[in-house]
Design a protein around this motif. Structure first.
Motif: not given
Length: 373
Positions: A123-126, A129, A132-133, A142-143, A148, A361
């Motif tokens: 997944e892409t956070v801020n 990439e 994913v958890y 935690e992102a 991860r 979301n």
């Protein structure tokens, strides 16, 4: 049929597994060798008792209640969190028992539900990439890119968290907390503001009156002071599940001794895949998740593979169609299973087929849709 062992699934196509680095692959084998030396979390006798009760549910003489988290977190291994979950399940079971006039089989998604399948591997956070958890047994919520990354050492932590959680559950259910003479012990704070508070309290009052009447006649039912409680989780990480599987001489069968019941997911029940191969060899009750994309013929084949002797109490069909599709899909499966004369317990999972996201979301569910399913 070909021979089976706890590791005969190796080499077959497998879905939803974490991708460890070459360096971590060696660490993973060491971790699994360590897990094999650990004591079992449950006993084969308990598993057999659960199968006997599920056979009663299959014939309409008992009711299965299964509940708990989609994915547990290690941080949930604390007194308050475990007690709250148990309170909810006890409340639900007493209402069901009162309403259907049948024994209720209590199975928690707890003490091991630390891994979950995902639709996408990343997944892409801020703008970054990352993996994913996939659950605390695999990586961190935690992102953070590094946190991860799958870490084999988490499996050891997962075993210990399961052990502690199960130990506390046993203490509560056998030590007086579940005593039906004192259902007020199970009250949760939100019930005070709930419109269902009155009806629930009336049920409790009626049960107390019934107990008082029976005991006034001189009967003392010991089972009122405690309850049987069983654990379950998705058998996703086959390396870990294999490490928890042992041959039990007393029964002459292999058991996964990490939980009383395990289930195989909607994404991992390929007939020629590793998960079906593993599940066909263990003596535990096995849940099979069934969703809107399921083909009836494939489900029939999977049931036969996992329960070739058609034993009662072995297979639980867990439907997760979603409220908009269940009316058209479920009757076809029911008829096919009846025509094949297969013995199954029916269970509804109205949570996972009715997920939606808010404008922010956030993943949630609409209660009316849950109830409709």
């Amino acid at each position: 049929m070909k021979s089976w062992s706890p590791e005969s699934w190796k080499g077959l196509p497998i879905e939803q597994q974490p991708h460890y680095t070459e360096e971590d692959a060696g660490a993973l084998e060491s971790v699994l060798d360590t897990v094999k030396t650990y004591p079992p979390l449950v006993f084969a006798g308990e598993i057999e008792a659960l199968k006997e009760k599920l056979a009663l549910a299959e014939s309409g003489h008992a009711f299965l209640l299964q509940g708990g988290d989609c994915a547990e977190k290690f941080s949930d291994c604390n007194e308050l969190s475990i007690t709250r979950k148990l309170k909810i399940l006890l409340q639900m079971s007493v209402i069901l028992c009162y309403g259907v006039r049948r024994p209720v089989i209590r199975v928690g998604r707890i003490a091991g539900q630390y891994a979950k399948p995902r639709s996408n591997p990343s997944e892409t956070v801020n703008g970054i990439e990352m993996d994913v958890y996939r659950g605390d047994n695999i990586n961190c919520y935690e992102a953070d890119v590094k946190k991860r990354a799958p870490d084999p050492q988490r499996l050891l932590q997962g075993y210990h968290m399961s052990s502690m959680t199960l130990n506390y559950i046993r203490a509560l259910t056998k030590g007086g907390f579940a005593d039906l003479h004192h259902p007020e012990n199970w009250d949760l704070g939100f019930l005070e503001q709930s419109p269902q508070k009155g009806p629930y309290q009336q049920i409790v009052t009626n049960i107390r009156d019934a107990i008082a009447f029976v005991e006034s006649l001189g009967a003392q039912e010991q089972s009122l002071g405690s309850v049987d409680f069983y654990t379950s989780h998705e058998g996703l990480l086959l390396g870990f599940e294999s490490a928890m599987t042992k041959y039990v001489e007393e029964y002459g069968r292999y058991y996964n001794l990490g939980a009383h019941m395990l289930w195989i997911g909607d994404r991992t029940r390929q007939l020629d895949g590793a998960h079906v191969e593993f599940f066909r060899g263990i003596a535990n009750p096995v849940g099979i998740k069934v969703g809107p994309n399921s083909k009836v013929s494939e489900i029939i084949a999977v049931i036969k593979a996992i329960n070739p002797d058609n034993h009662a109490g072995k297979v639980v069909i867990i439907t997760r169609y979603g409220h908009s599709q269940i009316a058209s899909a479920l009757p076809k499966l029911i008829e096919a299973i009846k025509d094949a004369q297969l013995k199954v317990v029916w269970s509804s999972d109205p949570m996972h087929g009715n997920a939606l996201k808010t404008k922010d979301n956030i993943k949630t569910r609409n209660f009316d849709e849950i109830l409709a399913e």
